[in-house]
Scaffold this motif. Structure first.
Motif, mmCIF file in Angstrom:
data_model
loop_
_atom_site.group_PDB
_atom_site.id
_atom_site.type_symbol
_atom_site.label_atom_id
_atom_site.label_comp_id
_atom_site.label_asym_id
_atom_site.label_seq_id
_atom_site.Cartn_x
_atom_site.Cartn_y
_atom_site.Cartn_z
ATOM 1 N N GLN A 1 0.802 -1.223 0.000
ATOM 2 C CA GLN A 1 0.000 0.000 0.000
ATOM 3 C C GLN A 1 0.840 1.282 0.000
ATOM 4 O O GLN A 1 0.532 2.209 -0.761
ATOM 5 N N PRO A 2 1.906 1.403 0.802
ATOM 6 C CA PRO A 2 2.720 2.630 0.716
ATOM 7 C C PRO A 2 3.330 2.854 -0.654
ATOM 8 O O PRO A 2 3.441 3.991 -1.118
ATOM 9 N N LEU A 3 3.716 1.751 -1.332
ATOM 10 C CA LEU A 3 4.283 1.876 -2.678
ATOM 11 C C LEU A 3 3.209 2.296 -3.674
ATOM 12 O O LEU A 3 3.457 3.110 -4.573
ATOM 13 N N ARG A 4 2.011 1.733 -3.527
ATOM 14 C CA ARG A 4 0.910 2.116 -4.419
ATOM 15 C C ARG A 4 0.520 3.569 -4.189
ATOM 16 O O ARG A 4 0.246 4.312 -5.133
ATOM 17 N N THR A 5 0.489 3.982 -2.920
ATOM 18 C CA THR A 5 0.176 5.380 -2.619
ATOM 19 C C THR A 5 1.242 6.303 -3.199
ATOM 20 O O THR A 5 0.922 7.365 -3.745
ATOM 21 N N LEU A 6 2.500 5.887 -3.077
ATOM 22 C CA LEU A 6 3.590 6.691 -3.641
ATOM 23 C C LEU A 6 3.440 6.823 -5.152
ATOM 24 O O LEU A 6 3.704 7.893 -5.715
ATOM 25 N N SER A 7 3.002 5.746 -5.804
ATOM 26 C CA SER A 7 2.825 5.826 -7.261
ATOM 27 C C SER A 7 1.728 6.822 -7.629
ATOM 28 O O SER A 7 1.822 7.514 -8.642
ATOM 29 N N GLN A 8 0.678 6.890 -6.799
ATOM 30 C CA GLN A 8 -0.367 7.885 -7.049
ATOM 31 C C GLN A 8 0.175 9.296 -6.865
ATOM 32 O O GLN A 8 -0.137 10.204 -7.639
ATOM 33 N N TYR A 9 0.998 9.473 -5.835
ATOM 34 C CA TYR A 9 1.547 10.795 -5.549
ATOM 35 C C TYR A 9 2.731 11.135 -6.457
ATOM 36 O O TYR A 9 3.177 12.284 -6.475
ATOM 37 N N TYR A 10 3.249 10.127 -7.178
ATOM 38 C CA TYR A 10 4.382 10.391 -8.065
ATOM 39 C C TYR A 10 4.019 11.414 -9.135
ATOM 40 O O TYR A 10 4.862 12.169 -9.601
ATOM 41 N N HIS A 11 2.757 11.456 -9.486
ATOM 42 C CA HIS A 11 2.314 12.442 -10.477
ATOM 43 C C HIS A 11 2.278 13.837 -9.853
ATOM 44 O O HIS A 11 2.417 14.831 -10.564
ATOM 45 N N ASP A 12 2.084 13.912 -8.520
ATOM 46 C CA ASP A 12 2.234 15.203 -7.845
ATOM 47 C C ASP A 12 3.677 15.684 -7.952
ATOM 48 O O ASP A 12 3.934 16.877 -8.129
ATOM 49 N N ARG A 13 4.610 14.740 -7.847
ATOM 50 C CA ARG A 13 6.023 15.092 -8.003
ATOM 51 C C ARG A 13 6.290 15.608 -9.416
ATOM 52 O O ARG A 13 6.995 16.605 -9.600
ATOM 53 N N ALA A 14 5.744 14.907 -10.423
ATOM 54 C CA ALA A 14 5.970 15.334 -11.800
ATOM 55 C C ALA A 14 5.391 16.734 -12.045
ATOM 56 O O ALA A 14 6.028 17.576 -12.687
ATOM 57 N N SER A 15 4.197 16.992 -11.501
ATOM 58 C CA SER A 15 3.589 18.312 -11.662
ATOM 59 C C SER A 15 4.412 19.381 -10.952
ATOM 60 O O SER A 15 4.648 20.470 -11.488
ATOM 61 N N ALA A 16 4.861 19.064 -9.725
ATOM 62 C CA ALA A 16 5.651 20.036 -8.969
ATOM 63 C C ALA A 16 6.983 20.312 -9.637
ATOM 64 O O ALA A 16 7.462 21.458 -9.666
ATOM 65 N N LEU A 17 7.591 19.277 -10.209
ATOM 66 C CA LEU A 17 8.881 19.457 -10.863
ATOM 67 C C LEU A 17 8.741 20.310 -12.115
ATOM 68 O O LEU A 17 9.573 21.189 -12.382
ATOM 69 N N GLY A 18 7.676 20.086 -12.879
ATOM 70 C CA GLY A 18 7.439 20.928 -14.053
ATOM 71 C C GLY A 18 7.197 22.375 -13.657
ATOM 72 O O GLY A 18 7.736 23.308 -14.278
ATOM 73 N N ALA A 19 6.398 22.581 -12.600
ATOM 74 C CA ALA A 19 6.140 23.939 -12.128
ATOM 75 C C ALA A 19 7.405 24.571 -11.559
ATOM 76 O O ALA A 19 7.670 25.763 -11.769
ATOM 77 N N ALA A 20 8.217 23.767 -10.845
ATOM 78 C CA ALA A 20 9.457 24.297 -10.266
ATOM 79 C C ALA A 20 10.425 24.739 -11.347
ATOM 80 O O ALA A 20 11.100 25.764 -11.207
#
Length: 574
Positions: free
Chosen positions: A316-335
């Motif tokens: 479950q933590p890995l699956r949750t991280l995969s869902q939030y990985y797109h938050d990382r991609a969005s934040a990195l593009g914005a950064a």
């Protein structure tokens, strides 16, 4: 009529030549360091919740084993069930604290970035800022900064928990059955591997998505701001089709990003299901007696049930991280977009200058008000100066008129004196040094969609209502703007609707009269005005003259008659 500090210098038409060392990752890492206390508190709460979860399911499995296999009564297991309930409550409470601390970190980061951006806009040269659409700036200020929320509130704590929580569960499962722990250990790396592979594509798409969103915002705002012109040109259908094409392009990029998100979720669910199914088969056949190798004989209802319950929690933590990985991609593009804006300092750097000869400085003697141009050279590029060897000494009450053909450098000289452009050579010294040593009135005055009072207070915050009315009366605006009816609360329409060019210019001069500065820089103050407005503007200039140094760029012969000194740039060496 912005007031400027003559010591500052910005490069408006081209970005300063600096080496871009920062990246989006470095940008995010810096804020992680800034908020590491809150972020690690969130991780600590999440890790503690994972420990309580392990305790909860181990006790539940033990109680089930005792009741089903050992025929113990519910009453005998009541103490264990109470502890299970306490663990469930504690887990929920710790999860709430985890969210609380991560949200504090996210809020602090977004607040700090917005403060930085506002400070950047306040100090940057207006000549530089005007080259980017207001819609793009608005998109950056709202959407790019909001993209930081998912990274700090969800992704960063979860990436630590994706390592800590499975490790705790793996140790618990290894204690119960080492072969099941080995199966989990083998299957676990596959999830991050595919997550990274899919996430790399999502990161590129989010970067493109962020850029296109900014362009679309600026494009749409520009069209909305010019609706009247579009209507007069009968270009409504063409512009509508253009906006639709831009929107379709944006939609296609968003859909590609969603496809990548669904693909990554499908891959993760597949490997998770396979791993859990393999465990279930092994445990089931071991309990049935069909498998006898390895530690199969040691499996009981307690250990088998506990492992099967903990196995989904392991992933479950890995699956949750995969869902939030797109938050990382969005934040990195914005950064990356924010870094591109912040990397280029708003003030012009003089590090490349060998001497201080190109600096614009302020005189520190407070008993005089002077403006001294000493061999000043101006221009946007050092290789193509517009005028060189400019010299003048101005004292309080002097009027310097700068004339010349269009493109000769009149506005460039004012921009240099205002600090919007660096001097190419020579010096321009202003004194005395004050917080706002020069006031600059551009050709197109800034008027906002608000009341007359708000427009005057914007640049003359200490003016009283009576002082405002007196100045407006001197400029003959009382009757023209129907101020008698609503007073200073009379609203000015959007895009100066209902105001003539002369009225706009007189409102701008009202600000100058209410808040005069030691040095006034006026760019074509009487251009495109009717005779009445022109006469009132010249009268206002005469009122400003005794208490200020005036530098006026103009073609108007009537304004030239006010000059105590004059520079004709047509006869100045370029």
């Amino acid at each position: 009529m912005p007031q400027t500090n003559p010591q500052s210098g910005q490069q408006p038409n081209q970005r300063p030549e600096v080496v871009q060392t920062a990246t989006g990752r470095v940008f995010l890492r810096g804020y992680v360091q800034q908020q590491k206390a809150n972020l690690w508190f969130a991780v600590g709460c999440g890790a503690s919740a994972s420990l309580l979860m392990i305790v909860q399911w181990l006790l539940f499995s033990f109680a089930a084993h005792q009741i089903i296999v050992e025929n113990a009564s519910f009453k005998q297991q009541s103490n264990i069930l109470v502890v299970v309930l306490v663990a469930m409550f504690g887990r929920a409470l710790l999860t709430r604290f985890q969210t609380h601390f991560s949200l504090i970190a996210s809020t602090n980061v977004r607040k700090h970035i917005r403060q930085q951006m506002l400070q950047y806009w306040r100090t940057a040269s207006p000549l530089y800022l005007k080259h980017t659409s207001a819609g793009a700036y608005a998109s950056q200020f709202v959407e790019d900064i909001e993209a930081m929320d998912g990274y700090f509130a969800r992704y960063w704590p979860q990436q630590a928990l994706a390592l800590i929580s499975p490790l705790f569960i793996l140790l618990a499962v290894a204690y119960l059955n080492w072969l099941c722990a080995l199966l989990l250990l083998i299957s676990a790396p596959l999830i991050p591997l595919f997550m990274v592979l899919v996430g790399m594509g999502a990161e590129r798409l989010n970067q493109k998505y962020s850029t296109i969103r900014q362009r679309l915002a600026g494009h749409f705002l520009d069209r909305v701001a010019n609706l009247s012109t579009i209507s007069l040109l009968s270009a409504k259908n063409e512009v509508l089709q253009e906006v639709q094409d831009y929107s379709d392009r944006y939609r296609q990029v968003v859909m590609r990003t969603l496809k990548v998100a669904f693909l990554s979720s499908t891959v993760l669910e597949f490997f998770t299901s396979v791993a859990i199914a393999a465990l279930a088969i092994y445990i089931g056949f071991s309990l049935y007696g069909a498998i006898t190798w390895g530690p199969a004989d040691s499996l009981t209802l307690f250990s088998g049930l506990a492992i099967l319950i903990l196995a989904p929690e392991f992933f479950q933590p890995l699956r949750t991280l995969s869902q939030y990985y797109h938050d990382r991609a969005s934040a990195l593009g914005a950064a990356n977009n924010l870094v591109a804006a912040f990397e280029f300092a708003p003030h012009h750097s003089n590090k490349s200058d060998k001497t201080d000869s190109s600096s614009i400085t302020a005189i520190h003697q407070l008993d005089q008000c002077t403006l001294v141009l000493d061999e000043l050279s101006i221009g946007h590029l050092a290789t193509t100066p517009q005028a060189t060897h400019l010299n003048a000494v101005l004292n309080l009450g002097d009027v310097l008129v700068v004339s010349g053909q269009s493109g000769s450098g009149k506005s460039t000289l004012l921009h240099t004196l205002a600090g919007y452009l660096p001097a190419l050579a020579g010096t321009a010294k202003m004194g005395p040094e004050t917080k706002a040593a020069a006031a600059y009135l551009p050709q197109q005055a800034w008027i906002k969609n608000a009341s007359i009072r708000d427009n005057l207070l914007a640049l003359a915050p200490k003016a009283s209502d009576q002082e405002m009315l007196d100045v407006l009366n001197k400029l003959d605006l009382i009757s023209e703007l129907n101020i008698h009816q609503n007073g200073l609360d009379t609203l000015i329409g959007e895009h100066n609707q209902g105001l003539s060019g002369g009225q706009i210019q007189r409102i701008a001069f009202a600000r100058l009269l209410l808040n005069p500065s030691p040095v006034m820089l006026l760019d074509e103050p009487t251009a495109r005005l009717d005779t009445k407005s022109k006469g009132l503007i010249i009268q206002a200039i005469s009122m400003l003259q005794p208490s200020s140094i005036l530098v006026i760029a103009t073609h108007d012969p009537d304004v030239m008659t006010l000059a105590s000194q004059q520079i004709n740039l047509d006869y100045i060496e370029a």
